[in-house]
Motif scaffolding. Structure first.
Motif, PDB file in Angstrom:
ATOM      1  N   GLN A  10       0.749  -1.147   0.095  1.00  0.00           N
ATOM      2  CA  GLN A  10       0.032   0.072  -0.144  1.00  0.00           C
ATOM      3  C   GLN A  10       0.844   1.350  -0.037  1.00  0.00           C
ATOM      4  O   GLN A  10       0.566   2.342  -0.547  1.00  0.00           O
ATOM      5  N   HIS A  11       2.042   1.055   0.780  1.00  0.00           N
ATOM      6  CA  HIS A  11       2.912   2.371   0.755  1.00  0.00           C
ATOM      7  C   HIS A  11       3.676   2.566  -0.552  1.00  0.00           C
ATOM      8  O   HIS A  11       3.701   3.769  -1.169  1.00  0.00           O
ATOM      9  N   MET A  12       3.921   1.474  -1.205  1.00  0.00           N
ATOM     10  CA  MET A  12       4.465   1.536  -2.583  1.00  0.00           C
ATOM     11  C   MET A  12       3.689   2.041  -3.518  1.00  0.00           C
ATOM     12  O   MET A  12       4.173   2.861  -4.544  1.00  0.00           O
ATOM     13  N   LYS A  13       2.326   1.756  -3.436  1.00  0.00           N
ATOM     14  CA  LYS A  13       1.298   2.283  -4.376  1.00  0.00           C
ATOM     15  C   LYS A  13       1.257   3.876  -3.973  1.00  0.00           C
ATOM     16  O   LYS A  13       0.730   4.513  -5.228  1.00  0.00           O
ATOM     17  N   THR A  14       1.280   4.188  -2.838  1.00  0.00           N
ATOM     18  CA  THR A  14       0.935   5.734  -2.386  1.00  0.00           C
ATOM     19  C   THR A  14       2.146   6.257  -3.037  1.00  0.00           C
ATOM     20  O   THR A  14       2.160   7.417  -3.381  1.00  0.00           O
ATOM     21  N   LEU A  15       3.656   5.692  -3.180  1.00  0.00           N
ATOM     22  CA  LEU A  15       4.657   6.357  -3.741  1.00  0.00           C
ATOM     23  C   LEU A  15       4.687   6.087  -5.242  1.00  0.00           C
ATOM     24  O   LEU A  15       5.553   6.584  -5.903  1.00  0.00           O
ATOM     25  N   ARG A  16       3.459   5.648  -5.583  1.00  0.00           N
ATOM     26  CA  ARG A  16       3.528   5.414  -7.447  1.00  0.00           C
ATOM     27  C   ARG A  16       4.527   4.626  -7.677  1.00  0.00           C
ATOM     28  O   ARG A  16       5.067   4.915  -8.925  1.00  0.00           O
ATOM     29  N   ILE A  17       4.692   3.624  -7.077  1.00  0.00           N
ATOM     30  CA  ILE A  17       5.668   2.279  -7.632  1.00  0.00           C
ATOM     31  C   ILE A  17       4.604   1.258  -7.616  1.00  0.00           C
ATOM     32  O   ILE A  17       5.195   0.152  -7.162  1.00  0.00           O
ATOM     33  N   SER A  18       3.458   1.250  -8.135  1.00  0.00           N
ATOM     34  CA  SER A  18       2.662   0.057  -7.987  1.00  0.00           C
ATOM     35  C   SER A  18       3.185  -0.934  -8.916  1.00  0.00           C
ATOM     36  O   SER A  18       2.534  -2.078  -8.656  1.00  0.00           O
ATOM     37  N   GLU A  19       4.061  -0.814  -9.967  1.00  0.00           N
ATOM     38  CA  GLU A  19       4.374  -2.054 -10.817  1.00  0.00           C
ATOM     39  C   GLU A  19       5.115  -2.790  -9.939  1.00  0.00           C
ATOM     40  O   GLU A  19       5.022  -4.119 -10.014  1.00  0.00           O
ATOM     41  N   ALA A  20       5.959  -2.307  -9.058  1.00  0.00           N
ATOM     42  CA  ALA A  20       6.924  -2.839  -8.294  1.00  0.00           C
ATOM     43  C   ALA A  20       5.894  -3.707  -7.279  1.00  0.00           C
ATOM     44  O   ALA A  20       6.298  -4.899  -6.774  1.00  0.00           O
ATOM     45  N   ALA A  21       4.973  -3.004  -6.795  1.00  0.00           N
ATOM     46  CA  ALA A  21       4.226  -3.622  -5.778  1.00  0.00           C
ATOM     47  C   ALA A  21       3.426  -4.628  -6.139  1.00  0.00           C
ATOM     48  O   ALA A  21       3.229  -5.597  -5.512  1.00  0.00           O
ATOM     49  N   GLY A  22       3.098  -4.995  -7.627  1.00  0.00           N
ATOM     50  CA  GLY A  22       2.489  -6.128  -7.925  1.00  0.00           C
ATOM     51  C   GLY A  22       3.459  -7.399  -7.794  1.00  0.00           C
ATOM     52  O   GLY A  22       3.012  -8.531  -8.281  1.00  0.00           O
ATOM     53  N   ILE A  23       4.634  -7.365  -7.860  1.00  0.00           N
ATOM     54  CA  ILE A  23       5.620  -8.580  -8.093  1.00  0.00           C
ATOM     55  C   ILE A  23       6.389  -8.563  -6.542  1.00  0.00           C
ATOM     56  O   ILE A  23       7.077  -9.595  -6.433  1.00  0.00           O
TER      57      ILE A  23
END
Length: 251
Positions: A10-23
């Motif tokens: 969730q923090h990664m998505k907030t920082l707009r690194i959602s592609e990395a969050a997905g893996i």
């Protein structure tokens, strides 16, 4: 651990690194299995984010370019176009002219490869990170005439002006009146010095005055287009006629 991973994503998505969050989950399991160092884990995570951003950026640029078809320069049969050498085509493909904000004017009769080459160069530019817009002259005139009354035209014109390379196909296919010619001049004036323009036309610049509806406007447009440009005259038979398909086959 699952709660921690969920919060981390969730923090990664907030920082707009959602592609990395997905893996993240799969990469954590792979890291545990293969014994990644912290540095290796972080590298793979960030590398995936950068790769997906680059891919999405290219997809977005390709969509915004609005090419009629995606034909590359590798597909162009240079042996059938005697007025352009392999060396010259290679120089064009290297895009140094685009880096220097030069224009290209491709002249010749229908079917000799003007649009093919223009599109191929546009694709090369997109793959090199440039923003490109492709539009026929007929569609461009409609956009210019309706920019003040339709949101779609206003958005499209804004995108064209923001492009690094603007490809205008079939200039002079239809004659313009003085008002349309003036609108076209205003666009060329905005692009002058900040964007490269590729123009394809079956009429030489000496005929543009009559077709643009006003000799003074044509002179002003030519002054800006040809100041820093390469004029390429393509000759030969129509590729479409030479390679036309027939319903009767070869018999």
């Amino acid at each position: 651990m699952q709660q921690l991973n969920a919060e981390l994503k969730q923090h990664m998505k907030t920082l707009r690194i959602s592609e990395a969050a997905g893996i993240l989950d799969n990469l954590l399991m792979e890291a545990e299995k293969k014994g990644f160092t912290y540095q290796e884990f972080l590298y793979k995570l960030i590398k995936h984010e950068v790769k997906r951003r680059d891919e999405k950026s290219m997809e977005r640029r390709l969509k915004q370019a609005a090419f009629p078809e995606h034909k590359t320069l590798e597909e162009f049969n240079i042996s059938e176009q005697k007025s352009l050498s392999k060396k010259q085509l290679k120089q064009l493909k290297e895009l140094q002219w685009l880096e220097q904000a030069y224009n290209l004017i491709l002249l010749g009769p229908p079917g000799v490869g003007k649009t093919f080459i223009a599109t191929g160069l546009g694709l090369e530019a997109v793959h090199s990170g440039y923003k490109v817009s492709f539009i026929t002259m007929d569609d461009l005139v409609q956009v210019l005439k309706t920019q003040e009354i339709t949101r779609g035209s206003k958005t499209k014109l804004k995108r064209i002006i923001a492009s690094d390379l603007v490809i205008i196909d079939d200039l002079m296919f239809l004659a313009m009146d003085r008002h349309e010619g003036n609108l076209f001049f205003q666009l060329i004036n905005k692009l002058y010095g900040q964007s490269s323009v590729i123009i394809t036309s079956n009429k030489g610049p000496e005929d543009w005055g009559e077709l643009l509806g006003d000799q003074a406007i044509a002179t002003a447009i030519l002054d800006r287009l040809i100041h820093r440009s390469e004029v390429i005259n393509l000759t030969g038979d129509s590729y479409r006629m030479t390679h036309r398909e027939t319903i009767f086959g070869n018999n």
